[in-house]
Scaffold this motif. Structure first.
Motif, PDB file in Angstrom:
ATOM      1  N   GLY A 318      -1.813 -14.674  47.451  1.00 20.71           N
ATOM      2  CA  GLY A 318      -1.911 -13.359  47.815  1.00 20.71           C
ATOM      3  C   GLY A 318      -3.404 -12.882  47.596  1.00 20.71           C
ATOM      4  O   GLY A 318      -3.962 -12.100  48.456  1.00 20.71           O
ATOM      5  N   VAL A 319      -3.920 -13.071  46.383  1.00 16.36           N
ATOM      6  CA  VAL A 319      -5.351 -12.206  46.048  1.00 16.36           C
ATOM      7  C   VAL A 319      -6.431 -13.184  46.945  1.00 16.36           C
ATOM      8  O   VAL A 319      -7.281 -12.528  47.178  1.00 16.36           O
ATOM      9  N   SER A 320      -6.018 -14.398  47.117  1.00 16.27           N
ATOM     10  CA  SER A 320      -7.067 -15.202  47.904  1.00 16.27           C
ATOM     11  C   SER A 320      -7.108 -14.651  49.263  1.00 16.27           C
ATOM     12  O   SER A 320      -7.990 -14.445  49.940  1.00 16.27           O
ATOM     13  N   LEU A 321      -6.006 -14.453  49.902  1.00 18.15           N
ATOM     14  CA  LEU A 321      -5.763 -13.622  51.077  1.00 18.15           C
ATOM     15  C   LEU A 321      -6.565 -11.989  51.232  1.00 18.15           C
ATOM     16  O   LEU A 321      -7.268 -11.929  52.253  1.00 18.15           O
ATOM     17  N   ALA A 354     -12.356 -20.637  48.917  1.00 18.06           N
ATOM     18  CA  ALA A 354     -13.454 -20.509  48.121  1.00 18.06           C
ATOM     19  C   ALA A 354     -12.776 -19.678  46.710  1.00 18.06           C
ATOM     20  O   ALA A 354     -12.913 -20.000  45.523  1.00 18.06           O
ATOM     21  N   TYR A 355     -11.670 -18.669  46.894  1.00 20.28           N
ATOM     22  CA  TYR A 355     -11.376 -17.822  45.844  1.00 20.28           C
ATOM     23  C   TYR A 355     -10.408 -18.704  45.270  1.00 20.28           C
ATOM     24  O   TYR A 355     -10.179 -18.688  43.840  1.00 20.28           O
ATOM     25  N   LEU A 356      -9.561 -19.628  46.066  1.00 17.74           N
ATOM     26  CA  LEU A 356      -8.756 -20.365  45.246  1.00 17.74           C
ATOM     27  C   LEU A 356      -9.345 -21.422  44.236  1.00 17.74           C
ATOM     28  O   LEU A 356      -8.658 -21.421  43.285  1.00 17.74           O
ATOM     29  N   LEU A 357     -10.423 -21.802  44.666  1.00 23.37           N
ATOM     30  CA  LEU A 357     -11.277 -22.708  43.576  1.00 23.37           C
ATOM     31  C   LEU A 357     -11.520 -21.823  42.346  1.00 23.37           C
ATOM     32  O   LEU A 357     -11.450 -22.289  41.444  1.00 23.37           O
ATOM     33  N   TRP A 358     -12.097 -20.557  42.740  1.00 25.33           N
ATOM     34  CA  TRP A 358     -12.530 -19.764  41.651  1.00 25.33           C
ATOM     35  C   TRP A 358     -11.302 -19.429  40.788  1.00 25.33           C
ATOM     36  O   TRP A 358     -11.437 -19.450  39.564  1.00 25.33           O
ATOM     37  N   LEU A 359     -10.337 -19.348  41.075  1.00 24.95           N
ATOM     38  CA  LEU A 359      -8.996 -18.935  40.321  1.00 24.95           C
ATOM     39  C   LEU A 359      -8.664 -20.294  39.504  1.00 24.95           C
ATOM     40  O   LEU A 359      -8.186 -20.052  38.456  1.00 24.95           O
ATOM     41  N   THR A 360      -8.987 -21.443  40.092  1.00 26.74           N
ATOM     42  CA  THR A 360      -8.386 -22.743  39.460  1.00 26.74           C
ATOM     43  C   THR A 360      -9.545 -23.398  38.488  1.00 26.74           C
ATOM     44  O   THR A 360      -9.160 -23.602  37.209  1.00 26.74           O
TER      45      THR A 360
END
Length: 441
Positions: A318-321, A354-360
């Motif tokens: 959701g937040v990546s979206l 990119a945000y998925l990677l930032w979260l992980t």
């Protein structure tokens, strides 16, 4: 009112939005509400409710119900904006001025970094308790984060929703089973629906905290994006969205009330205290094992994992979206439409990944080194400020010419959003006040 970013305000709904064929509100369409309920109720929410039950018995049951009603109004407003205007919520925020962009950017960068570590750790705790000799907590956390990354990276909303629905089913069965297992005192529970404050110090703030902590922060803003990702992009889906939203917070209410029952019966009656945070649920697992046996304790830990992991993958998606929508809106300077989200284009974009990677990946460092003091303070302040920001901006957007007249706020919506804004502003001020600022500098 002019768009301060230099773009037209788009006060007229796009063609095809004005008079679409209404869909009949039907259970077969339900989906985004299940996702927002699963994501919004994390391990921290369950612990907070357990502690409220252990401290005050059933006295604050009414506060949990009010919390659900407040969040219903916020999620409904976010969904109504998406459907009535055809525009995304970030597009609406951008029309209010550049300050919203700066707030969002700082929020998602700092919040995402710290939340990533917290979500991975929370998902790892029940797995380590279930399989204590397999590997250390940090490696369980990394495994959970990477599984969430791969799952969201390669799957679109439809698969994501199905998996979330299964995990919600596990959460539902476990929490309801525990509530029944502890044999709640129903007359006392019904009495707890009367709005009474506990006779304790700081009871008002504790009550407001319970109301504000029921089910979700930024996931409330993500609800409109999940509505679009489901394929709902116009006002013909308005009745369906409202039913879906009610289901979301009915489900949330069941989770929260069930855990309050457990706290009231298992902890309050025995005068047992548990720690705040995720470790409180590990303690509860030990108490359940002593009281009802190992099978019940393991069943609870499975539910604990489902609760934590749904929050993890829900935020990952959701937040990546939302971040992808922000980047595309910023780059193109064009109005961001719900059709783009519905097409799956945002989920395939590089900002989403990119945000998925930032979260992980960066938060893995925090799993081994602990969480930096100053960053945690900023994380707490920004997190506390998000819901007043959401309530205030939705009030602004849905009472202005940006929203078609027939879909603007009525008196009830305005009252609920104003109540939410005041509630979360008070909690924000308390959170800011309580931070150890003298040690920050």
């Amino acid at each position: 009112m002019a768009d301060t970013t230099g773009n037209p305000t788009d006060t007229e709904a796009p063609s095809g939005i004005d008079n679409p064929t209404p869909r009949k509100a039907s259970w077969k369409y339900i989906g985004p509400g299940i996702v927002v309920a699963a994501t919004g109720v994390g391990a921290g929410d369950l612990v907070a409710t357990l502690i409220a039950g252990s401290n005050f018995g059933y006295t604050l049951l009414w506060a949990a119900v009010v919390g659900c009603l407040v969040k219903i109004s916020l999620a409904e407003a976010a969904g109504r904006w998406h459907l009535s205007t055809g525009r995304t919520l970030f597009d609406g925020w951008a029309s209010l001025g550049r300050w919203t962009t700066w707030f969002f950017v700082v929020y998602v960068v700092i919040w995402g970094f710290v939340y990533g570590a917290a979500a991975m750790s929370s998902s790892a705790l029940p797995l380590q308790a279930l399989f204590p000799d397999v590997m250390d907590l940090e490696w369980w956390g990394i495994a959970c984060g990477l599984v969430g990354l791969v799952f969201v990276w390669f799957n679109k909303y439809a698969v994501f929703e199905k998996v979330m629905t299964v995990l919600v089913g596990v959460m539902f069965v476990v929490t309801v089973y525990l509530a029944v297992r502890v044999t709640p005192n129903l007359p006392d529970a019904l009495a707890g629906l009367l709005p009474v404050l506990p006779d304790e110090k700081d009871s008002v703030l504790n009550t407001l905290g319970l109301i504000g902590g029921v089910g979700g922060t930024i996931t409330l803003a993500a609800y409109g994006y999940w509505v679009n990702a489901k394929g709902w992009t116009d006002t013909g889906w308005m009745k369906v969205m409202r039913l879906d939203n009610r289901v979301a917070y009915l489900t949330t209410g069941i989770f929260v009330i069930a855990m309050l029952f457990v706290g009231a019966e298992l902890l309050h009656s025995a005068n047992v205290a548990i720690a705040s945070g995720d470790k409180g649920l590990i303690q509860l697992g030990g108490i359940l094992e002593a009281e009802y046996g190992g099978a019940t304790a393991k069943f609870f830990l499975i539910g604990f994992f489902a609760t934590s992991f749904t929050s993890l993958i829900g935020v990952w998606h959701g937040v990546s979206l939302m971040f992808a929508d922000f980047v595309e809106r910023f780059r193109s300077r064009e109005a961001a439409r719900g059709e783009k989200v519905a097409s799956g284009e945002r989920e395939r974009s590089w900002p989403f990944r990119a945000y998925l990677l930032w979260l992980t990946l960066p938060p893995i460092v925090l799993l081994f080194q602990g969480q930096p003091f100053r960053l945690i303070i900023l994380y707490g302040v920004l997190g506390a400020a998000f819901l007043p920001f959401l309530a205030g901006t939705l009030l602004w957007l849905l009472n202005s010419s940006r929203t078609p007249p027939q879909w603007r706020n009525g008196p009830l919506s305005n009252a609920m959003l104003a109540l939410a804004g005041v509630l979360f502003l008070v909690l924000c001020v308390k959170q800011v006040w309580d931070q150890p600022w003298s040690e920050f500098f």
